[in-house]
Write a protein that holds these residues in place. Structure first.
Motif, PDB file in Angstrom:
ATOM      1  N   SER A  24     -41.320   2.998   3.524  1.00  0.00           N
ATOM      2  CA  SER A  24     -39.974   3.201   2.984  1.00  0.00           C
ATOM      3  C   SER A  24     -39.884   4.553   2.291  1.00  0.00           C
ATOM      4  CB  SER A  24     -39.631   2.076   2.001  1.00  0.00           C
ATOM      5  OG  SER A  24     -39.506   0.841   2.668  1.00  0.00           O
ATOM      6  N   ASN A  60     -27.608  -2.882   2.100  1.00  0.00           N
ATOM      7  CA  ASN A  60     -29.007  -2.534   2.375  1.00  0.00           C
ATOM      8  C   ASN A  60     -29.958  -3.494   1.669  1.00  0.00           C
ATOM      9  OD1 ASN A  60     -28.311  -0.332   3.969  1.00  0.00           O
ATOM     10  ND2 ASN A  60     -28.427   1.127   2.274  1.00  0.00           N
ATOM     11  N   SER A 110     -33.208   5.191  -3.835  1.00  0.00           N
ATOM     12  CA  SER A 110     -33.986   5.619  -2.676  1.00  0.00           C
ATOM     13  C   SER A 110     -34.282   4.419  -1.792  1.00  0.00           C
ATOM     14  CB  SER A 110     -35.296   6.271  -3.128  1.00  0.00           C
ATOM     15  OG  SER A 110     -36.167   5.292  -3.662  1.00  0.00           O
ATOM     16  N   THR A 111     -34.799   4.687  -0.598  1.00  0.00           N
ATOM     17  CA  THR A 111     -35.146   3.610   0.330  1.00  0.00           C
ATOM     18  C   THR A 111     -36.191   2.691  -0.277  1.00  0.00           C
ATOM     19  OG1 THR A 111     -34.718   5.149   2.141  1.00  0.00           O
ATOM     20  CG2 THR A 111     -35.927   3.130   2.673  1.00  0.00           C
ATOM     21  N   ASN A 166     -28.774   4.238   8.489  1.00  0.00           N
ATOM     22  CA  ASN A 166     -29.307   4.876   7.288  1.00  0.00           C
ATOM     23  C   ASN A 166     -30.794   4.542   7.165  1.00  0.00           C
ATOM     24  OD1 ASN A 166     -29.641   2.344   5.806  1.00  0.00           O
ATOM     25  ND2 ASN A 166     -27.416   2.345   5.535  1.00  0.00           N
ATOM     26  N   PRO A 167     -31.521   5.171   6.214  1.00  0.00           N
ATOM     27  CA  PRO A 167     -32.970   4.963   6.147  1.00  0.00           C
ATOM     28  C   PRO A 167     -33.386   3.502   5.975  1.00  0.00           C
ATOM     29  CG  PRO A 167     -32.370   6.895   4.862  1.00  0.00           C
ATOM     30  CD  PRO A 167     -31.081   6.259   5.305  1.00  0.00           C
ATOM     31  N   VAL A 168     -32.664   2.722   5.166  1.00  0.00           N
ATOM     32  CA  VAL A 168     -33.028   1.324   4.993  1.00  0.00           C
ATOM     33  C   VAL A 168     -32.868   0.576   6.309  1.00  0.00           C
ATOM     34  CG1 VAL A 168     -32.438  -0.839   3.828  1.00  0.00           C
ATOM     35  CG2 VAL A 168     -32.457   1.307   2.543  1.00  0.00           C
ATOM     36  N   ASP A 186     -37.753   7.808   3.610  1.00  0.00           N
ATOM     37  CA  ASP A 186     -36.859   8.470   2.677  1.00  0.00           C
ATOM     38  C   ASP A 186     -37.123   9.971   2.661  1.00  0.00           C
ATOM     39  OD1 ASP A 186     -34.823   7.566   0.528  1.00  0.00           O
ATOM     40  OD2 ASP A 186     -36.020   9.068  -0.511  1.00  0.00           O
TER      41      ASP A 186
END
Length: 562
Positions: free
Chosen positions: A445, A182, A138-139, A220-222, A449
């Motif tokens: 974070s 990431n 996950s992030t 992407n989320p990161v 996510d």
């Protein structure tokens, strides 16, 4: 709404200010008590508390209340940001002098990112593991992994690498190509934050330039998290070097509260797609119903009403109550601005009440400041049961502690049978910048996510707006601002316990029915299994993949001793 008409109200023992809570969750049911002799009140302690309590006149006093997970930094520790809570003890073992009675340094007991328990991917597994094929970190996990990598590098630079005996492989070799990139990006951002904390602004800018090459608000989320945190770090550098005046940062502050009051597709997408909104609404409504089980006239004071969606839940439940027919539901909204938006919310609620045949009254108490709030403004009736609902209302006043203290005194004078409180479960109020940065990074974070999982596929445009405006503003204010300009000052439930205890408040149990509502609602969401529940004393913590996001708790005032 099954089971919502049953009551639960357990008296709580008074605990002195500053002590922890060891209360356990109880599943017993009972009806509300009215006997003031119950409740575990110890007059001597209450009187002592009253004599010692001083009014909150400075927002920094809330900083003194925080239970900071970080210890004071040791002079020999080269990097402040290395003091992550999971390995605080191990780093102390490295940099602190040894005595004969101290245990030899070892990382054998190190729990790498303890949130990775409960069946989720650990960092020491090989990609070929069949049970983990296709899973992604996950992030928040990427951020924690990058944090450990940064700590490892910092310790090695300090010349104590020979002491390191990591039981896990902390290289990026076990991750996918995307996760590796990431992680390296996150590690670069952590390094830049550490430089900002040490006021090494030129070095920080160079690292942020590297972050800019790899991060994006559309990635992407990161990458998106790094993008917004890097932006906030640059604003902080500009503020501290005088490139941008502090007042200009304050003038850019986006009014999130006013924005969420206006019905729009973005807010609707959040409510329908993200579980953190509906879960506390249903469980909190359950708590109100349980304390109003035999009330024919119900009065709810909403300290910071937004779109009022939680009151449609309450109306549904009251409409199905047969044992005690309702004579009147009165909601009083307290506001200091945006009166037109509050009136619009009231009109929508009135229309909804007509569809459910609920006798309904909506009142507005507008004051220029909470210091102007008085008991007689609420038009209280002797034959009504009173509850107070606070959804993110108290945290907004941390920066104005005199108003917060006055509000609590007014609430004590009207003595509601229950106070339902929903607050952010994070410590974004540390006076130490690096500590606050890390806590904020992990919290957002997890939130990014969640937003990515819940909204990306069905509504990517809403996701981008939520991140850029709502979440991005929070990051910017917490990271870039200081002093009174830092309006967003979230604190955890343990801090609220200390604060509320000063006004004679004690926590009450959340019943099985309230927890049932939380579990029932979460099953409606596609990613509901990623939403996690935990009990902190008598409070329900609602999180994402193990990271707490918000807390739901219920309170009452102890009887005052004459």
């Amino acid at each position: 709404m099954e089971g919502m008409n049953r009551g639960k109200y357990e008296p709580d023992d008074w605990e002195e200010f500053g002590t922890g809570s060891d209360d356990c969750f109880s599943s017993d049911y009972a009806l509300p008590h009215k006997d003031s002799s119950e409740g575990g009140c110890r007059p001597s302690k209450f009187e002592q508390l009253e004599q010692q309590k001083e009014p909150f006149s400075d927002y920094r006093q809330f900083e003194d209340l925080e239970l900071d997970v970080f210890c004071p930094l040791l002079p020999a520790c080269p990097n402040q940001i290395a003091m992550l809570p999971e390995i605080q003890e191990e780093i102390e073992d490295i940099v602190a002098p040894k005595t004969q009675n101290e245990r030899p340094f070892s990382l054998s007991t190190l729990e790498l990112l303890k949130d990775y328990t409960k069946g989720r991917r650990r960092l020491n597994v090989e990609p070929s593991d069949a049970n983990l094929a296709g899973q992604k970190l996950s992030t928040e996990e990427i951020m924690r992994f990058a944090g450990v990598k940064f700590i490892q590098s910092s310790i090695q630079m300090a010349g104590v690498a020979s002491l390191l005996k990591y039981p896990y492989d902390l290289s990026f070799s076990g991750l996918s190509d995307e996760e590796t990139k990431n992680g390296e990006l996150a590690e670069c951002m952590l390094a830049s934050a550490e430089k900002v904390g040490n006021q090494q602004y030129d070095s920080a800018r160079r690292l942020l330039n590297q972050c800019d090459l790899l991060s994006s608000n559309t990635g992407n989320p990161v990458q998106r998290v790094v993008y917004y945190f890097s932006e906030a770090l640059r604003k902080r550098i500009d503020r501290e070097t005088g490139k941008v005046a502090s007042q200009s940062l304050e003038s850019d502050l986006f009014d999130v509260y006013e924005a969420v009051m206006i019905p729009n597709p973005i807010i609707q997408a959040c409510y329908e797609g993200i579980p953190f909104y509906q879960v506390p609404h249903f469980a909190g409504t359950q708590a109100i119903l349980e304390n109003m089980a035999e009330a024919k006239r119900i009065h709810v004071i909403d300290l910071k009403i937004s779109n009022g969606l939680q009151w449609t839940v309450l109306m549904h439940a009251l409409a199905s109550r047969n044992e005690c027919p309702l004579e009147l539901l009165k909601i009083t909204a307290v506001g200091t601005n945006s009166k037109q938006h509050i009136e619009d919310t009231g009109n929508r609620l009135k229309s909804f009440a007509q569809t459910t045949n609920i006798p309904f009254s909506f009142k507005i108490v507008m004051v220029s400041s909470m210091l102007d709030l008085k008991e007689d403004l609420f038009e209280l009736d002797a034959d009504e049961q009173l509850a107070v609902y606070s959804e993110y209302a108290l945290k907004s006043l941390i920066v104005q502690p005199n108003q917060l203290g006055h509000l609590m005194e007014v609430l004590r004078s009207i003595n509601p049978c229950v106070l339902v409180m929903i607050e952010i479960e994070a410590n974004h109020n540390s006076r130490v910048f690096v500590h606050r940065f890390i806590e904020t990074l992990f919290y957002f974070s997890a939130y990014f996510d969640c937003v990515d999982a819940c909204l990306e596929h069905n509504d990517p445009s809403s996701r981008m707006i939520i991140e850029s405006i709502y979440l991005g503003e929070g990051i910017r204010n917490i990271v870039a601002s200081e002093g009174e300009e830092r309006k967003i000052r979230n604190v955890k439930i343990d801090v609220w316990r200390k604060f509320l205890a000063q006004f004679g408040m004690v926590e009450t149990e959340l019943s099985e029915a309230s927890l049932y509502q939380a579990n029932f609602v979460i099953k409606k969401f596609a990613f509901g299994s990623c939403c996690t529940f935990d009990m902190d004393g008598k409070s329900l913590l609602i999180g994402w993949k193990g990271t707490p996001i918000l807390s739901l708790s219920t309170w009452k005032f102890m009887p005052q001793v004459s």
